[in-house]
Design an enzyme around this catalytic site. Structure first.
Site, PDB file in Angstrom:
ATOM      1  N   TYR A  78       4.221  50.938 -58.435  1.00 18.83           N
ATOM      2  CA  TYR A  78       3.268  49.842 -58.305  1.00 18.83           C
ATOM      3  C   TYR A  78       3.911  48.508 -58.687  1.00 18.83           C
ATOM      4  CZ  TYR A  78      -0.128  46.376 -59.574  1.00 18.83           C
ATOM      5  OH  TYR A  78      -0.776  45.177 -59.691  1.00 18.83           O
TER       6      TYR A  78
ATOM      7  N   ASP B 235      -3.466  49.359 -56.579  1.00 17.32           N
ATOM      8  CA  ASP B 235      -3.889  49.775 -57.910  1.00 17.32           C
ATOM      9  C   ASP B 235      -5.265  50.429 -57.787  1.00 17.32           C
ATOM     10  OD1 ASP B 235      -5.602  47.673 -57.458  1.00 17.32           O
ATOM     11  OD2 ASP B 235      -5.041  46.533 -59.247  1.00 17.32           O
TER      12      ASP B 235
ATOM     13  N   GLU C 111       3.172  41.680 -64.812  1.00 14.97           N
ATOM     14  CA  GLU C 111       2.788  43.011 -64.346  1.00 14.97           C
ATOM     15  C   GLU C 111       2.973  44.066 -65.429  1.00 14.97           C
ATOM     16  OE1 GLU C 111       1.228  43.846 -61.713  1.00 14.97           O
ATOM     17  OE2 GLU C 111       1.303  41.941 -60.646  1.00 14.97           O
TER      18      GLU C 111
END
Length: 282
Positions: free
Chosen positions: A114, A132, A31
């Protein structure tokens, strides 16, 4: 809608290396590396890092210069140093195990809203909304019949959460992301969409704004970011770089000085002796 979406994902999802199965640390790493960076560029780096540093404990022992060299040309190298801070915090506060709640994840250095939700969902299969720009684009079209949108907002979390089933919510989340990345793109491929029949934008006749907002392209050539990258590449290849060797890297001496100073300020380089520069080692 859920069944159609999951069936589409099963048959059309990209084969991305960390989707084949990985650890919570592997999810965290993927990520962070993927922020503002194409997946195709991240995959070989991710594999190399996971082989070299398979756990937060392994990574926490690395030195900044090792990490910055391994980061290579992925861009935004401060992410690499924040990952080091993150791994050390995981070791010190969580016994070397990546925490499994959004609250604990948010407390880690370099982990934003996020990323925390993505780790909780994809590593620990928590039912938390992960939003996102791709997911927001799907949300706005499918639920609100809007064609254009900006970056995700806090209000989108509740709207996406309402779409998630009690079971297999993480599978739905990654399918929404993939749909936004491959089909529900800025110029959508609606004929390929598995949920076209129930899409509010389709049912409304595919309305578009009279003057669609212009897409901004981020300039790179000639920017301080480019110069910083050139200096960083030089430091990766020269463990002890003289000021004279740096001075010839870029013709604009003022911009070069500014970029070098910013690297020193950000902790991405250090002047260990007068006129001698290197990647940070502590």
């Amino acid at each position: 809608m859920i069944d159609e979406l999951l069936a589409w994902y099963k048959n059309n999802a990209r084969d991305i290396v960390w989707r084949r199965g990985t650890t919570p640390w592997g999810v965290l790493l993927s990520e962070v590396m993927s922020q503002q960076t194409q997946v195709s560029r991240v995959e070989p780096q991710w594999e190399a890092w996971m082989e070299r540093w398979p756990t937060p404990k392994d990574f926490a022992k690395a030195s900044p210069d090792e990490i910055l060299r391994a980061w290579g040309s992925l861009g935004y190298p401060r992410r690499a140093l924040r990952l080091l801070d993150c791994a050390r915090a995981i070791v010190e506060k969580h016994g070397g195990e990546v925490p499994n709640t959004v609250t604990d994840l948010l407390a880690l250095p370099g982990v934003g809203a996020y990323t925390a939700r993505a780790i909780a969902a994809f590593a620990y299969r928590r039912r938390v909304p992960v939003v996102d720009t791709n997911v927001r684009r799907v949300l706005r079209r499918y639920k609100q019949a809007e064609f254009h949108q900006g970056n995700p907002r806090a209000a989108d979390l509740a709207a996406v959460e309402a779409l998630l089933p009690e079971e297999n919510a993480p599978d739905v989340s990654v399918a929404l992301m993939e749909l936004g990345a491959l089909v529900c793109i800025p110029e959508p491929k609606c004929e390929q969409c598995p949920i076209q029949q129930t899409c509010a934008w389709q049912l409304a006749g595919c309305p578009k704004p009279a003057e669609p907002p212009k897409r901004r392209t981020q300039k790179f050539a000639g920017t301080d970011r480019q110069v910083r990258g050139i200096i960083m590449a030089h430091l990766r290849n020269h463990p002890e770089a003289s000021r004279a060797s740096i001075d010839v890297l870029w013709p604009d001496s003022i911009q070069l000085d500014r970029s070098l100073f910013s690297l020193l300020k950000d902790g991405l380089a250090e002047e260990h002796t007068p006129g001698k520069f290197r990647l940070p080692v502590v």
